[in-house]
Design an enzyme around this catalytic site. Structure first.
Site, PDB file in Angstrom:
ATOM      1  N   ALA A  22       0.806  -1.215   0.000  1.00 17.61           N
ATOM      2  CA  ALA A  22       0.000   0.000   0.000  1.00 17.61           C
ATOM      3  C   ALA A  22       0.840   1.266   0.000  1.00 17.61           C
ATOM      4  CB  ALA A  22      -0.933   0.001   1.209  1.00 17.61           C
ATOM      5  N   SER A  24       4.563   1.093  -0.816  1.00 17.93           N
ATOM      6  CA  SER A  24       5.749   0.952  -1.666  1.00 17.93           C
ATOM      7  C   SER A  24       5.675  -0.345  -2.448  1.00 17.93           C
ATOM      8  CB  SER A  24       7.040   0.984  -0.831  1.00 17.93           C
ATOM      9  OG  SER A  24       7.126  -0.164  -0.002  1.00 17.93           O
ATOM     10  N   ARG A  26       8.337  -3.241  -4.622  1.00 21.78           N
ATOM     11  CA  ARG A  26       9.735  -3.643  -4.808  1.00 21.78           C
ATOM     12  C   ARG A  26       9.785  -4.848  -5.721  1.00 21.78           C
ATOM     13  NH1 ARG A  26      10.415  -6.183   0.452  1.00 21.78           N
ATOM     14  NH2 ARG A  26       8.763  -7.732   0.651  1.00 21.78           N
ATOM     15  N   ASP A 247      -1.337 -10.626  -1.751  1.00 19.27           N
ATOM     16  CA  ASP A 247      -0.106 -10.681  -0.975  1.00 19.27           C
ATOM     17  C   ASP A 247      -0.243 -11.515   0.296  1.00 19.27           C
ATOM     18  OD1 ASP A 247      -1.730  -8.806   0.297  1.00 19.27           O
ATOM     19  OD2 ASP A 247      -0.366  -7.121  -0.036  1.00 19.27           O
ATOM     20  N   THR A 248      -1.430 -11.503   0.907  1.00 20.66           N
ATOM     21  CA  THR A 248      -1.611 -12.332   2.096  1.00 20.66           C
ATOM     22  C   THR A 248      -1.562 -13.816   1.756  1.00 20.66           C
ATOM     23  OG1 THR A 248      -2.984 -10.601   3.063  1.00 20.66           O
ATOM     24  CG2 THR A 248      -3.083 -12.769   4.083  1.00 20.66           C
TER      25      THR A 248
END
Length: 507
Positions: A22, A24, A26, A247-248
């Site tokens: 939320a 950043s 990468r 992502d979770t």
């Protein structure tokens, strides 16, 4: 997991994990070999939402440029076997008949859904919604965002709906699909069958033709388009694999649980606390307790509740810095450790904390405190936040165990919150259970390992988790102190009392 991905060399293979959060994004290169797992971050970039006349939006073109830049850095590190993308859930973009994006996707914290969730539930029926999708009631679920878009020119012109990781995958490959772990957060996926719920789509007025074909984690999602290959330096045939794109779900795939009785907390902007089950829990008791049934890898169900997580602390730090009181996290945690235990509590999930302009003021106003004054000094506020999160972890895990008939013997806390030693110890104290903290990079590890499985480099889920346990640094916390203090604090929070507790209860 069956794969049609190209074979890779017998030595350590490199996989590019695009992980967008939320605040950043990468790109991480993970190398997987015989009994080995190493990660290296090659590029990080900010994720700054845009406030426009139409509301709060994600700067998706800027994020995509960050992905391209990161993949270019990954290419410099050596050959990449494949790419996988994970992001947050629920938000989406709409494509027109030519495949062009219709405006910038809305941010889930935008207030356009205010009041709509209740109206949709009243029209469709809460039991009908939960019985089909098994989803926790959150005002920003995709189904409610789409209700907010009804009658708009964008929705009228739309031909395809893509969630954020699927949209980025489309821009990389030109291939359209919906990865199932993220699709399960929309309120439009049937919790039992794992297919789109045409019944709920019809009931909420959504054209089911907008919903793309579903993909399972570990299946091919396409190969890089020529313009992406030219921009990144990666070969045009580089495959993109559909990982657990929520992502979770990627984080839970990397939970190093090597035996029965495990619960998990994926702690970052949100705390996602729950269990991994073989089937959804769709009982009336589960609906009333507001638990969600989201998909994991290999057909598993992530039975959990969303809890407002480290967002509370990060928003406090942002406000303090804007007022000229910047403080490093380590100094704040040291001050919190010295602060009075259980002196103030909040309900992290109260709507007042979703998107306040001044988080410390919101905490002071809505805290349940023992004494005449709410928490004011940063150390006391941080202590309030962390103890309140620990209590929420306890409350959610205990209820999940009751509803799923599960005996929890330990808690695995993964994600950025696993670095917070005070939070980990408080969670152990509050739950009365041992806490295993780590890996911090659980989401990226899950992303990489699903790609590695697609290439045949690791085995089933149990073997994948054993690899994480064998290669990652884990820290162990045992419950300390008197559990009665936490019982009393929970009772005070539940009753809404701001009066001091009785002597001997930790106050």
């Amino acid at each position: 997991m069956t794969s049609t991905a190209p074979p890779v060399s017998a030595g350590p293979s490199a996989f590019a994990a695009v992980d967008l959060g939320a605040t950043s994004g990468r790109v991480i290169v993970g190398r997987v070999g015989r009994g080995g797992l190493d990660l290296a971050e090659v590029h990080r970039f900010p994720n700054t939402p845009l406030r426009l006349p139409t509301g709060l939006h994600w700067n998706l073109p800027g994020l995509f440029q960050g992905v391209i830049d990161g993949l270019r850095e990954a290419a410099k590190a050596g050959p990449v076997a494949s790419i996988g993308i994970d992001t947050w859930a629920v938000d989406y973009g709409l494509l027109d008949a030519d495949g062009a994006l219709l405006g910038l996707p809305h941010h889930y914290r935008d207030d356009r859904t205010r009041g709509l969730a209740e109206r949709v539930r009243d029209r469709v029926g809460t039991r009908r919604l939960y019985g089909a999708t098994g989803l926790q009631h959150l005002p920003f679920n995709t189904v409610f965002q789409l209700a907010a878009a009804r009658g708009s020119a964008q929705l009228a012109a739309a031909r395809t709906l893509l969630l954020i990781p699927d949209l980025l995958t489309y821009w990389l490959t030109g291939s359209v699909g919906a990865e199932i772990t993220n699709a399960s957060t929309t309120g439009l996926l049937d919790a039992r069958t794992g297919a789109w719920s045409l019944d709920i789509a019809a009931a909420t007025g959504l054209d089911p033709a907008l919903l793309p074909p579903l993909r399972e984690p570990g299946t091919p999602a396409g190969t890089l388009l020529p313009y992406v290959a030219a921009a990144t330096g990666l070969p045009a045939g580089t495959p993109v694999v559909a990982v657990a794109s929520h992502d979770t779900a990627s984080a839970v795939a990397a939970v190093p649980a090597t035996g029965p009785g495990a619960a998990y907390i994926s702690c970052g902007t949100w705390s996602l606390a729950g269990l991994e089950l073989d089937a959804p829990v769709l009982s009336e008791e589960s609906r009333a307790a507001d638990f969600t049934n989201e998909r994991g890898i290999d057909g598993t169900v992530r039975y959990l509740r969303n809890i407002m997580g480290m967002w509370l602390l990060e928003e406090c730090r942002r406000v303090w810095a804007a007022r000229g009181r910047p403080a490093g996290l380590s100094s704040l945690l040291a001050a919190a450790a010295r602060a009075e235990p259980l002196a103030a509590l909040i309900d992290p999930d109260a709507p007042e904390f979703l998107a306040p302009d001044d988080m410390p003021a919101a905490i002071a106003e809505h805290s349940f405190h023992a004494g005449p004054h709410p928490p004011a000094e940063p150390g006391a506020v941080v202590r309030c936040v962390l103890e309140s999160l620990a209590l929420a972890h306890r409350r959610v895990l205990r209820r999940a165990a009751q509803l799923a008939d599960w005996d929890i013997t330990r808690v695995h806390l993964v994600g950025g919150g696993s670095r917070n030693e005070l939070l980990c110890q408080l969670t152990a104290d509050a739950t009365g259970l041992p806490v295993v903290a780590g890996p911090t990079e659980a989401t990226a590890i899950g992303n990489v390992l699903v790609q590695a499985r697609a290439h045949g480099l690791v085995g089933d889920l149990a073997q994948t988790r054993q690899l994480v346990a064998d290669t990652q640094q884990l820290r162990h916390y045992r419950p300390q102190g008197d559990s009665r203090a936490w019982d009393a604090a929970e009772a005070r929070l539940t009753s809404g009392s701001r009066r001091p507790l009785a002597p001997g209860t930790g106050q």
